[in-house]
Enzyme design. Structure first.
Site, PDB file in Angstrom:
ATOM      1  NE  ARG A  82      -2.625   0.879   3.500  1.00 51.46           N
ATOM      2  CZ  ARG A  82      -3.322   0.556   4.594  1.00 51.46           C
ATOM      3  NH1 ARG A  82      -4.551   0.088   4.483  1.00 51.46           N
ATOM      4  NH2 ARG A  82      -2.801   0.701   5.790  1.00 51.46           N
ATOM      5  CE  LYS A 184      -2.407   4.502   7.329  1.00 46.86           C
ATOM      6  NZ  LYS A 184      -3.627   5.076   7.888  1.00 46.86           N
ATOM      7  CD  GLU A 220     -11.813   5.620   4.472  1.00 52.06           C
ATOM      8  OE1 GLU A 220     -11.324   4.721   5.178  1.00 52.06           O
ATOM      9  OE2 GLU A 220     -11.189   6.152   3.554  1.00 52.06           O
TER      10      GLU A 220
END
Ligand code: PLP
Ligand code: COI
Length: 341
Positions: A82, A184, A220
């Protein structure tokens, strides 16, 4: 090795300076060998790319002490992957996967005295991150970068541990369509600060963000994905191109199917469906699975039948199985657990 003298059972989710961290520098188009150091300070130009244009990405994972006294990490290869995706999206260099895994192992081993004991309820949170460090004044990617990993012992992300949370439907958006919601990057979290401060002032624990384009679908929270259980016992979790692909959520879908024999699906979840759900939880490395008791949409309350006192029964089974795998009480699927020492 003697453990540090901390009140492990009463740790919150905060920063505690530990003894060692890992640093590697990228200059002239290449990463240096990297080093484990006691120096927790960073010196950089006043014009560093990270300070001017927020070119920074990070990861979050945990080290656990298992029932039989080993120190392990949970699926760190997925954090490495990621971070590569995040780097590519922000025009940053890739930190190679094997180097990422080695850096994590080194920081955990060097800080073994800080890994909370089995059964304490605490874990060692690991924070890999990378940022542009050379002066950048025209809007462009930096040339030089620093990759670091530090460790900090943590307890539950939400005060009150397993007490169900109250969530506010936010009027702010966290991510733009075709934006950076799926990586992220620090900038996504800066975006959410005003919204979370506002929600806390109003007495809510967290925000629910809706899809920024139509505001009809659940996305989210600021730091976790959602997981729902339908009244007929199916696990459902939102699918969207603008949410972070949570490693916890992906693991829970597999746990639901393979360990608990439940139906589990990742699909678009319309906000209107919430009134028909039996259980709701937030899932993530920091959140683990934190139960949600109530979602409030401009004064209109959606109360889940699981109530405000305890986790719903299926959420509890998912929680027990996942943490059982992480702490070595339940056999893990192949490749999920990396033993460090
Ligand atoms: N969503 C956001 C916005 C997060 O910050 C996190 C935390 O990492 C998650 C979801 C959960 O992801 P993971 O389970 O990989 O920790
Ligand atoms: C994590 O769960 O690792 C995160 O990065 C979430 C953050 C809000 C603490």
């Amino acid at each position: 090795m003697e453990k540090k003298n901390l009140d492990w059972g009463n740790l919150g989710f905060g920063y505690v300076k530990t003894d060692y961290r890992y640093v590697s520098n990228y200059t002239n188009g290449a990463w240096d060998a990297g080093v484990v150091t006691e120096d927790d300070q960073i010196t950089m130009s006043e014009c560093a790319g990270v300070l001017q244009y927020a070119q920074t990405i990070f990861e979050g994972l945990k080290a656990y002490t298992t029932e039989d006294g080993k120190i392990v990490t949970f699926r760190p290869d997925l954090n490495a992957d990621r971070m590569m995706d995040s780097a590519a999206r922000l025009e940053m260099p890739i930190f190679p996967k094997e180097r990422f895994l080695d850096a994590i192992d080194k920081v955990v081993s060097a800080n073994a005295a800080w890994v909370p004991p089995y059964g304490s309820g605490a874990t060692l949170y690991l924070r890999p991150y990378m940022f542009g460090i050379n002066p950048v004044i025209g809007v462009k990617p930096a040339d030089d970068y620093q990759f670091r990993v530090f460790a900090t012992p943590v307890g539950p992300y939400f005060k009150g541990g397993a007490k169900p949370l109250t969530i506010k439907v936010s009027d702010f958006d966290r991510a733009a369509p075709n934006g950076t919601g799926m990586i992220k990057a620090g900038l996504n979290y800066a975006m959410s600060l005003h919204a979370i401060v506002t929600a806390h002032k109003e007495g809510f624990d967290e925000n629910m963000y809706l899809d920024p384009k139509t505001r009809t679908k659940v996305e989210e929270t600021g730091g976790a994905n959602f997981l729902f259980v339908t009244k007929d016992g199916k696990v459902v979790t939102p699918k969207s191109g603008s949410i972070l692909p949570s490693i916890t959520r992906r693991s829970l879908v597999q746990v639901a199917k393979d360990y608990l024999g439940l139906e589990a699906e990742e699909r678009e979840v319309y906000f209107d469906e919430l009134k028909d759900m039996a259980e709701c939880g937030l899932c993530g490395t920091a959140a683990v699975i934190s139960p949600v008791g109530k979602v409030v949409d401009h004064g209109k309350e959606i109360c889940f039948p699981s109530g405000m006192n305890e986790m719903g029964p299926i959420t509890k089974k998912l929680y027990d199985t996942l943490t059982g795998i992480q702490m070595g009480r339940i056999e893990a699927p192949e490749g999920w657990i990396r033993v460090i020492g």
